[in-house]
Design a protein around this motif. Structure first.
Motif, short mmCIF file in Angstrom:
data_model
loop_
_atom_site.label_atom_id
_atom_site.label_comp_id
_atom_site.label_asym_id
_atom_site.label_seq_id
_atom_site.Cartn_x
_atom_site.Cartn_y
_atom_site.Cartn_z
N SER A 102 0.81 -1.22 0.00
CA SER A 102 0.00 0.00 0.00
C SER A 102 0.85 1.27 0.00
CB SER A 102 -0.89 0.01 1.25
OG SER A 102 -1.58 1.22 1.35
N ALA A 103 0.35 2.27 -0.72
CA ALA A 103 1.02 3.57 -0.75
C ALA A 103 0.39 4.50 0.29
CB ALA A 103 0.89 4.19 -2.14
N LYS A 107 -4.29 -5.83 -5.48
CA LYS A 107 -3.11 -5.13 -4.95
C LYS A 107 -2.15 -6.13 -4.29
CE LYS A 107 -5.80 -0.95 -3.86
NZ LYS A 107 -6.21 -0.02 -2.78
N LYS A 120 -12.04 7.72 -4.44
CA LYS A 120 -11.37 9.01 -4.23
C LYS A 120 -11.90 10.01 -5.25
CE LYS A 120 -7.03 6.74 -3.17
NZ LYS A 120 -5.67 6.56 -3.65
C1 LIG Z 1 -13.19 7.28 4.55
C2 LIG Z 1 -11.72 7.52 4.74
C3 LIG Z 1 -10.79 7.06 3.81
N1 LIG Z 1 -9.45 7.29 3.99
C4 LIG Z 1 -8.44 6.82 3.00
C5 LIG Z 1 -7.90 5.42 3.26
C6 LIG Z 1 -7.28 5.08 1.92
O1 LIG Z 1 -5.92 5.51 1.93
C7 LIG Z 1 -8.09 5.91 0.92
C8 LIG Z 1 -8.88 5.03 0.01
O2 LIG Z 1 -8.11 4.66 -1.09
P1 LIG Z 1 -7.58 3.21 -1.39
O3 LIG Z 1 -7.66 3.02 -2.89
O4 LIG Z 1 -8.25 2.19 -0.53
O5 LIG Z 1 -6.04 3.23 -0.94
P2 LIG Z 1 -4.83 4.13 -1.42
O6 LIG Z 1 -4.91 4.39 -2.90
O7 LIG Z 1 -4.75 5.34 -0.53
O8 LIG Z 1 -3.57 3.24 -1.10
P3 LIG Z 1 -3.18 1.81 -1.75
O9 LIG Z 1 -4.12 1.49 -2.88
O10 LIG Z 1 -1.76 1.95 -2.24
O11 LIG Z 1 -3.28 0.83 -0.61
O12 LIG Z 1 -8.95 6.74 1.68
C9 LIG Z 1 -9.00 7.98 5.12
O13 LIG Z 1 -7.78 8.19 5.28
N2 LIG Z 1 -9.91 8.41 6.05
C10 LIG Z 1 -11.25 8.23 5.91
O14 LIG Z 1 -12.03 8.66 6.80
#
Ligand SMILES: Cc1cn([C@H]2C[C@H](O)[C@@H](COP(=O)(O)OP(=O)(O)OP(=O)(O)O)O2)c(=O)[nH]c1=O
Length: 197
Positions: A8-9, A51, A81
């Motif tokens: 994970s990033a 992933k 996102k």
């Molecule tokens: C709802 C919510 C999400 N998030 C974040 C968690 C995740 O990092 C992101 C959702 O995107 P993800 O696609 O799950 O993860 P990522 O792209 O950040 O990292 P990777 O794919 O490399 O593992 O949203 C918060 O930090 N706080 C919150 O309250």
């Protein structure tokens, strides 16, 4: 040598895993995120598998790879996102004053003595937002905080003031369900603190 790799990033996932005393390496996945379902619990597990698998295939020897994915589900929509500020505003406009669900899927890939085991699971946390004014939404979007987060908010950040209540695991909302992860690893006979990079 046995090691744990977080595929994970996300800096939040790294902090959460550090919180429970794990010693691990971080190796962000380059996987193409392919979805064949529109059911949130299936989507997050499928993406966590994509992933985790991509990173696992680059390893050899004894290793535990952890992949995860988080989405927000609101009524019939899945919110990932936001692509830009306008989309972030639109997401927050829908979430404010309402209840939504946060799903995090996790895939564990374990190679131990040549044997490979794989397991996926998910956790759901319900989040209730207070009503937000248009001004509050705009100000929050201007902080930039929504941009890399599912559903356009970070419960651990400035949006905490809009969260009326949650039902479920808080760490699941931030991106990794710690208690469930620990319990699943325990069932697999793994003490996360005994594994070292
Ligand atoms: C709802 C919510 C999400 N998030 C974040 C968690 C995740 O990092 C992101 C959702 O995107 P993800 O696609 O799950 O993860 P990522 O792209 O950040 O990292 P990777 O794919 O490399 O593992 O949203 C918060 O930090 N706080 C919150 O309250």
């Amino acid at each position: 040598m046995r090691k744990i790799i977080l595929a994970s990033a996300s800096p939040r996932r790294r902090e959460l895993l550090e919180q429970i005393g794990a010693v691990f390496e971080v190796c962000p996945s380059n996987a193409e995120e392919i979805m064949t379902s529109s059911v949130p619990r299936e989507v997050v597990q499928e993406l966590s598998r994509c992933k985790g698998n991509e990173v696992f295939e680059r390893t050899s020897g004894d290793v535990l790879v952890i992949g995860a994915d988080t989405v927000v589900a609101f009524q019939d929509s899945i919110l990932g996102k936001p692509a830009d500020a306008a989309m972030a505003r639109d997401m927050l406009l829908r979430l404010q004053g309402n209840t939504h669900q946060v799903y995090t899927g996790v895939t564990l890939l374990l190679r131990q003595g040549g044997t490979v085991t794989q397991k996926s699971f998910y956790e759901k946390t319900e989040v209730v937002f207070y009503p937000m004014t248009g001004e509050e939404i705009d100000a929050y979007v201007r902080t930039g905080e929504p941009m890399d987060k599912a559903g356009a908010y970070g419960i651990q950040g400035k949006s905490a003031v809009f969260v009326e209540k949650i039902d479920g695991d808080y760490s699941n909302v931030v991106g990794l369900p710690l208690a469930r992860l620990y319990q699943e690893l325990k069932q697999m006979g793994i003490d996360i603190k005994e594994w070292h990079s």
